[in-house]
Design a protein around this motif. Structure first.
Motif, PDB file in Angstrom:
ATOM      1  N   VAL A 371       0.857  -1.193   0.000  1.00  0.00           N
ATOM      2  CA  VAL A 371       0.000   0.000   0.000  1.00  0.00           C
ATOM      3  C   VAL A 371       0.884   1.232   0.000  1.00  0.00           C
ATOM      4  O   VAL A 371       1.742   1.381   0.863  1.00  0.00           O
ATOM      5  N   GLU A 372       0.682   2.095  -0.976  1.00  0.00           N
ATOM      6  CA  GLU A 372       1.392   3.372  -1.022  1.00  0.00           C
ATOM      7  C   GLU A 372       0.381   4.462  -0.694  1.00  0.00           C
ATOM      8  O   GLU A 372      -0.555   4.717  -1.462  1.00  0.00           O
ATOM      9  N   SER A 373       0.539   5.095   0.459  1.00  0.00           N
ATOM     10  CA  SER A 373      -0.435   6.095   0.888  1.00  0.00           C
ATOM     11  C   SER A 373       0.270   7.279   1.527  1.00  0.00           C
ATOM     12  O   SER A 373       1.366   7.135   2.076  1.00  0.00           O
ATOM     13  N   TYR A 385      -5.694  19.679  -3.193  1.00  0.00           N
ATOM     14  CA  TYR A 385      -4.757  18.797  -3.882  1.00  0.00           C
ATOM     15  C   TYR A 385      -5.465  17.566  -4.448  1.00  0.00           C
ATOM     16  O   TYR A 385      -6.667  17.381  -4.267  1.00  0.00           O
ATOM     17  N   ASP A 386      -4.683  16.727  -5.120  1.00  0.00           N
ATOM     18  CA  ASP A 386      -5.204  15.506  -5.710  1.00  0.00           C
ATOM     19  C   ASP A 386      -5.894  14.657  -4.634  1.00  0.00           C
ATOM     20  O   ASP A 386      -5.363  14.504  -3.526  1.00  0.00           O
ATOM     21  N   PRO A 387      -7.090  14.086  -4.948  1.00  0.00           N
ATOM     22  CA  PRO A 387      -7.842  13.350  -3.916  1.00  0.00           C
ATOM     23  C   PRO A 387      -7.436  11.890  -3.749  1.00  0.00           C
ATOM     24  O   PRO A 387      -8.227  11.091  -3.257  1.00  0.00           O
ATOM     25  N   MET A 388      -6.217  11.519  -4.140  1.00  0.00           N
ATOM     26  CA  MET A 388      -5.801  10.129  -3.964  1.00  0.00           C
ATOM     27  C   MET A 388      -5.585   9.807  -2.490  1.00  0.00           C
ATOM     28  O   MET A 388      -4.916  10.542  -1.772  1.00  0.00           O
ATOM     29  N   ILE A 389      -6.173   8.691  -2.057  1.00  0.00           N
ATOM     30  CA  ILE A 389      -5.976   8.201  -0.697  1.00  0.00           C
ATOM     31  C   ILE A 389      -4.821   7.209  -0.649  1.00  0.00           C
ATOM     32  O   ILE A 389      -3.999   7.238   0.270  1.00  0.00           O
ATOM     33  N   ALA A 390      -4.769   6.322  -1.635  1.00  0.00           N
ATOM     34  CA  ALA A 390      -3.718   5.290  -1.632  1.00  0.00           C
ATOM     35  C   ALA A 390      -3.643   4.616  -2.988  1.00  0.00           C
ATOM     36  O   ALA A 390      -4.553   4.730  -3.812  1.00  0.00           O
ATOM     37  N   LYS A 391      -2.534   3.914  -3.185  1.00  0.00           N
ATOM     38  CA  LYS A 391      -2.384   2.996  -4.310  1.00  0.00           C
ATOM     39  C   LYS A 391      -2.291   1.595  -3.716  1.00  0.00           C
ATOM     40  O   LYS A 391      -1.468   1.346  -2.834  1.00  0.00           O
ATOM     41  N   LEU A 392      -3.150   0.697  -4.204  1.00  0.00           N
ATOM     42  CA  LEU A 392      -3.161  -0.685  -3.742  1.00  0.00           C
ATOM     43  C   LEU A 392      -2.438  -1.529  -4.789  1.00  0.00           C
ATOM     44  O   LEU A 392      -2.853  -1.568  -5.950  1.00  0.00           O
TER      45      LEU A 392
END
Length: 622
Positions: A371-373, A385-392
């Motif tokens: 998980v990249e968060s 900012y960008d609404p990314m929470i995480a990369k799974l």
């Protein structure tokens, strides 16, 4: 090796860079805005400097503030991450002029590849196949429209600067061209400060294939194979994977060699990606894959390449910037297994994927995968900012196993009260056509009805919600028994509020798997990536009419960029009333039925809050 590194970025990528730098013994310095003071990357860095207020132009895009922070902290190098200043040639030159190491592509390469039209002309001269289209300097609407007609519809209007899916419009008919051109240019100007565009032939069965490249200062260039980023929504990547399905050795060799040729043509150093568009109507073929553009930075989806090659690409960046040769030569690189990455965003798929903002009162991400968060429970998702929470990110021996693991991971996501696309991602990763590899960039649009959750709770959710209100088994003999007959299903009807709406549910066995927890004063149910508030119905519960009463409300905070009607105007159902911009995305608000504009409070240029009344439509008298 570099000894101290300032990271000119935020969130997930800042955390990612810090992790590798710490392993290499490099001291890290974070810069942050006021809005990010409590974010994890600020705490994880060895030192942190506040460089301004929330707007990016006053903090993360302010070159002088970043350089001042580097001087003040004794940083030896600057890593720009991706986005913000990562592909800004002037900033790269300013970093070098200040005596600092730039962990990125040479300014000359950024300039050569930074504008898509110039990059295509350069690639043509280098013998790299490019997509048919118009890349000229004449930007008049008349010339662009004429060139679109020459190329043949459908065409793609694409901003020459920037990326991330912004500043792109598909045009199917000549009658649409002028309106879509104007919309594309507004978005491009807002996102990149440049409203120039190019015209490309729109490939009807397109696959988005990109090749990861690396060059060093010793003249070496290698590729780390390809990624498939075909699962997109509005040209924004949703799920990425590596390698690409159906890529035979001959086609892989041709595409990767073309990418290396492109990198050598601009004297490339560092991490970069060559993006290709493939006509996959007859499978992947070398003669039907064309150059689109080059990203002169690390990509958001770089983890899938790391997973199949076993390499740390941030480490490669830092070693190359330190003057070392590439850690591996081409013959030392190989593909192992299959990797997939899903981008978990704070957005509401059932409401047109509008961004969702607010505090993360509950946040639980799967613990068995990568998980990249850049956020944690208690942080806030803002409009800045960008609404990314995480990369799974998952890795498995086969594509089928990777898809299964990714779907399971997305179903395990728990976020409240911010809405996310977790359920949408789970549905996409488990879709039979996706698992079978029947994909192209139009996959999500074609299958939206089965991929995008509706605004109403499913029967599984209702069952789980109703079960959650029952006493624990055995605590109440009257509800625990069904006519005193063993192995008989319960015959109970329960009224439950799900999402603040009452539902009458007849209980069934077995109960669906779900988890219900208390978050603050609310009871929240999590089921397959979805999140719902659950409560016993109140006696005075009343439902609201919503948009059926003609009230046009702001679906999110933002700025009004156009108002297309006036008070007193007659409107028809589906007619555009106004356009709202938030997070550099445009959202058109439409008339819900035929009627008259009875009230209009929206004004062009005005800032509005979520839920603000913008207009009132009075229905036609029957």
């Amino acid at each position: 090796m570099i000894e101290s590194l300032l990271i000119a970025n935020r969130g997930e990528i800042a955390c990612r860079i810090i992790r590798t730098a710490r392993r290499l013994g490099i001291r890290t310095i974070a810069v942050h805005s006021d809005a990010d003071a409590a974010m994890p990357f600020v705490r994880e860095a060895d030192e942190a400097v506040c460089i301004g207020t929330a707007p990016a132009r006053e903090s993360y895009l302010d070159q002088q503030k970043i350089l001042n922070a580097a001087r003040r902290t004794g940083a030896q190098a600057i890593h720009p991450g991706y986005g913000f200043l990562s592909e800004n040639a002037e900033f790269a030159e300013a970093v070098s002029a200040a005596g600092l190491v730039w962990v990125g592509a040479p300014p000359s390469a950024i300039r050569a590849m930074g504008l898509k039209d110039a990059a295509k002309r350069l690639m043509e001269s280098a013998g790299v196949p490019v997509t048919p289209g118009y890349y000229g300097d004449d930007q008049s609407p008349e010339r662009l429209e004429a060139e679109a007609g020459r190329v043949g519809y459908p065409v793609l209007i694409k901003a020459v600067a920037g990326g991330g899916g912004k500043g792109m419009r598909r045009v199917d008919h000549a009658e649409q061209f002028r309106d879509l051109l104007a919309s594309c240019r507004r978005e491009a100007a807002s996102s990149f400060g440049n409203d120039d565009v190019l015209i490309e032939k729109y490939v009807l069965s397109p696959r988005h294939i990109e090749v990861q490249l690396f060059g060093d200062t010793h003249g070496n260039v290698v590729h780390l194979f390809e990624r498939d980023c075909s699962l997109q929504r509005r040209h924004q990547k949703v799920i990425e994977e590596a390698p690409a399905l159906g890529m035979d050795p001959e086609t892989r060799a041709a595409v990767c060699e073309a990418a290396v040729k492109a990198a050598k043509a601009v004297g490339y150093v560092g991490a970069g990606t060559i993006e290709f568009i493939a006509d996959a109507s007859e499978g992947l073929r070398a003669d039907r894959i064309w150059f689109m553009e080059m990203n002169t930075r690390l990509q958001v989806e770089h983890p899938v390449t790391e997973e199949i090659t076993g390499q740390d690409l941030v480490e490669w960046q830092l070693r190359v910037a330190s003057g070392e040769p590439l850690p591996k030569r081409q013959e030392g690189l190989a593909i192992h297994g299959w990797a997939m990455e899903a981008r978990l965003y704070a957005e509401n798929p059932s409401a047109g994927f509008l961004p969702s903002t607010g505090p993360l009162r509950h946040l639980s991400l799967p613990g068995t995968i990568r998980v990249e968060s850049g956020v944690e429970q208690g942080n806030e998702v803002t409009t800045w900012y960008d609404p990314m929470i995480a990369k799974l990110v998952v890795h498995a021996p086969t594509r089928t196993a990777a898809a299964r693991a990714l779907a399971s991971a997305c179903e395990d996501v728990e976020v409240w009260p911010v809405k996310t696309n977790a359920a949408f991602l789970a549905r996409a990763a488990s879709d039979l056509d996706f698992v079978a590899g029947n994909i192209d960039t139009g996959f999500i649009e074609r299958h939206a009805d089965r991929l995008i959750p509706g605004g109403e709770p499913s029967q599984e959710v209702l069952q789980a919600a109703a079960q959650s209100l029952l006493p624990p088994p055995g605590s109440d003999p009257w509800t625990a028994l069904s006519g005193l007959r063993p192995n008989q299903p319960r015959d109970l009807r329960v009224v439950v509020e799900v999402g603040a709406v009452p539902h009458v549910v007849t209980l069934e066995d077995p109960a669906p798997e779900a988890r219900t927890i208390a978050v603050g004063g609310e009871r929240v149910l999590f089921h397959k990536g979805e999140a719902w508030s659950v409560a016993e119905p109140s006696a005075d519960h009343a439902t609201s009419g919503g948009i059926s009463d003609g009230a046009i409300l702001a679906p999110m905070p933002g700025r009004i960029i156009s108002v297309d009607v006036a008070a007193g105007d007659a409107v028809t159902k589906g007619q555009k009333l106004l356009v709202l911009e938030a997070m550099k995305m445009e959202q058109a608000l439409l008339a819900p039925f035929d009627g008259t504009v009875a009230d209009l409070s929206a004004k062009t240029g005005g800032q509005v809050t979520e839920g603000a009344l913008l207009a009132l439509i009075q229905p036609e008298e029957s």
